[in-house]
Design a protein around this motif. Structure first.
Motif, PDB file in Angstrom:
ATOM      1  N   SER A   1       0.836  -1.204   0.000  1.00  0.00           N
ATOM      2  CA  SER A   1       0.000   0.000   0.000  1.00  0.00           C
ATOM      3  C   SER A   1       0.872   1.255   0.000  1.00  0.00           C
ATOM      4  O   SER A   1       0.591   2.232  -0.715  1.00  0.00           O
ATOM      5  CB  SER A   1      -0.922  -0.008   1.226  1.00  0.00           C
ATOM      6  N   GLU A   2       1.929   1.224   0.809  1.00  0.00           N
ATOM      7  CA  GLU A   2       2.821   2.387   0.851  1.00  0.00           C
ATOM      8  C   GLU A   2       3.590   2.542  -0.458  1.00  0.00           C
ATOM      9  O   GLU A   2       3.753   3.675  -0.982  1.00  0.00           O
ATOM     10  CB  GLU A   2       3.803   2.222   2.021  1.00  0.00           C
ATOM     11  N   MET A   3       4.064   1.412  -1.039  1.00  0.00           N
ATOM     12  CA  MET A   3       4.792   1.489  -2.309  1.00  0.00           C
ATOM     13  C   MET A   3       3.879   1.934  -3.441  1.00  0.00           C
ATOM     14  O   MET A   3       4.310   2.659  -4.364  1.00  0.00           O
ATOM     15  CB  MET A   3       5.416   0.122  -2.639  1.00  0.00           C
ATOM     16  N   ASP A   4       2.607   1.503  -3.392  1.00  0.00           N
ATOM     17  CA  ASP A   4       1.674   1.930  -4.429  1.00  0.00           C
ATOM     18  C   ASP A   4       1.486   3.445  -4.385  1.00  0.00           C
ATOM     19  O   ASP A   4       1.311   4.098  -5.432  1.00  0.00           O
ATOM     20  CB  ASP A   4       0.339   1.219  -4.217  1.00  0.00           C
ATOM     21  N   ARG A   5       1.524   4.026  -3.226  1.00  0.00           N
ATOM     22  CA  ARG A   5       1.415   5.488  -3.119  1.00  0.00           C
ATOM     23  C   ARG A   5       2.691   6.178  -3.602  1.00  0.00           C
ATOM     24  O   ARG A   5       2.638   7.224  -4.270  1.00  0.00           O
ATOM     25  CB  ARG A   5       1.150   5.860  -1.655  1.00  0.00           C
ATOM     26  N   LEU A   6       3.871   5.538  -3.314  1.00  0.00           N
ATOM     27  CA  LEU A   6       5.144   6.183  -3.650  1.00  0.00           C
ATOM     28  C   LEU A   6       5.455   6.136  -5.146  1.00  0.00           C
ATOM     29  O   LEU A   6       5.973   7.112  -5.712  1.00  0.00           O
ATOM     30  CB  LEU A   6       6.279   5.527  -2.851  1.00  0.00           C
ATOM     31  N   TRP A   7       5.174   4.999  -5.791  1.00  0.00           N
ATOM     32  CA  TRP A   7       5.557   4.943  -7.206  1.00  0.00           C
ATOM     33  C   TRP A   7       4.759   5.928  -8.066  1.00  0.00           C
ATOM     34  O   TRP A   7       5.210   6.364  -9.128  1.00  0.00           O
ATOM     35  CB  TRP A   7       5.467   3.529  -7.762  1.00  0.00           C
TER      36      TRP A   7
END
Length: 241
Positions: free
Chosen positions: A78-84
């Protein structure tokens, strides 16, 4: 400023990705261990239910830890989906999108495998409980059968005792009748001697008739005694059976 934010987001994204990869590897190893335990437990499924219960503790703890790791991976995704999405370069953004999706897909696949294992594990525990209950019922039925056999043995022993009592009563009756017969013979001999003596001394006919009536009375008493003993023995035999 935008470039610096993108570079900082890329560093954090890379760090989260590495952490997610480590958790995926640990989760795969944990699932492999669970499968090994499952196969070893299945091979020894004919053992007692108590040993199966003791072996169920470690898989339960391990599956709980794996589910916790999968939850952490989902949080990372979830955090990586926001960052990319905040990466300015389209090519880098597409690359990280595929990586994050791959991690999420692997995590979903591992979660499904873990769910299947948990279901199989719960099924084995239920089967072990069912076998235990079945054995307990069989033991209870065996005890019931043994109790029936014991009651039958007691009934047979009682019948044997009754038969023995009947035989003893019959023997007693035969002995009594034999005594009556001996007494009757002795009375007859005594009567003949008395008649001889009375005839010798010239006693009257009335006295002789009186003696004859007494003889008939004694004879009927003897017959009555024999019949009474026979009736008593027959009634006792009927009462026992």
């Amino acid at each position: 400023m935008a470039m610096g934010g993108g570079e900082g987001g890329g560093a954090l994204l890379s760090e989260l990705y590495k952490s997610a990869q480590k958790l995926l590897i640990r989760t795969k190893d944990g699932l492999s261990k669970l499968e090994s335990i499952e196969f070893s437990t299945g091979a020894s499924s004919s053992s007692s239910s108590s040993s199966s219960s003791s072996m169920a503790v470690e898989p339960l703890d391990l599956s709980t830890a794996l589910r916790r790791d999968l939850g952490q991976i989902q949080s990372f995704c979830s955090e990586m989906d926001r960052l990319w999405r905040s990466i300015p370069s389209p090519s880098q953004r597409g690359l990280w999108k595929r990586k994050v999706e791959q991690v999420a897909e692997e995590a979903d696949s591992l979660r499904r495998s873990l769910d299947r294992h948990v279901l199989r594990h719960q099924s084995r525990i239920q089967e072990a409980k069912d076998r235990k209950n079945l054995l307990e019922r069989r033991n209870g039925d065996s005890a019931h059968v043994l109790r029936i056999f014991d009651e039958e043995a007691q009934a047979m022993e009682s019948a044997q005792n009754s038969s023995r009592m009947l035989e003893e009563a019959y023997a007693t009756g035969v002995a009594v009748l034999s005594k009556y017969s001996e007494q009757r013979d002795r009375i007859k001999r005594a009567q003949r001697k008395a008649l001889d003596v009375l005839n010798t001394v010239g006693l009257s006919n009335s006295l002789l008739k009186l003696i004859e009536r007494r003889h008939r009375t004694d004879k009927w008493i003897a017959y009555g005694g024999m019949i009474s003993v026979t009736v008593i023995v027959y009634m006792f035999w009927r009462w026992i059976n």
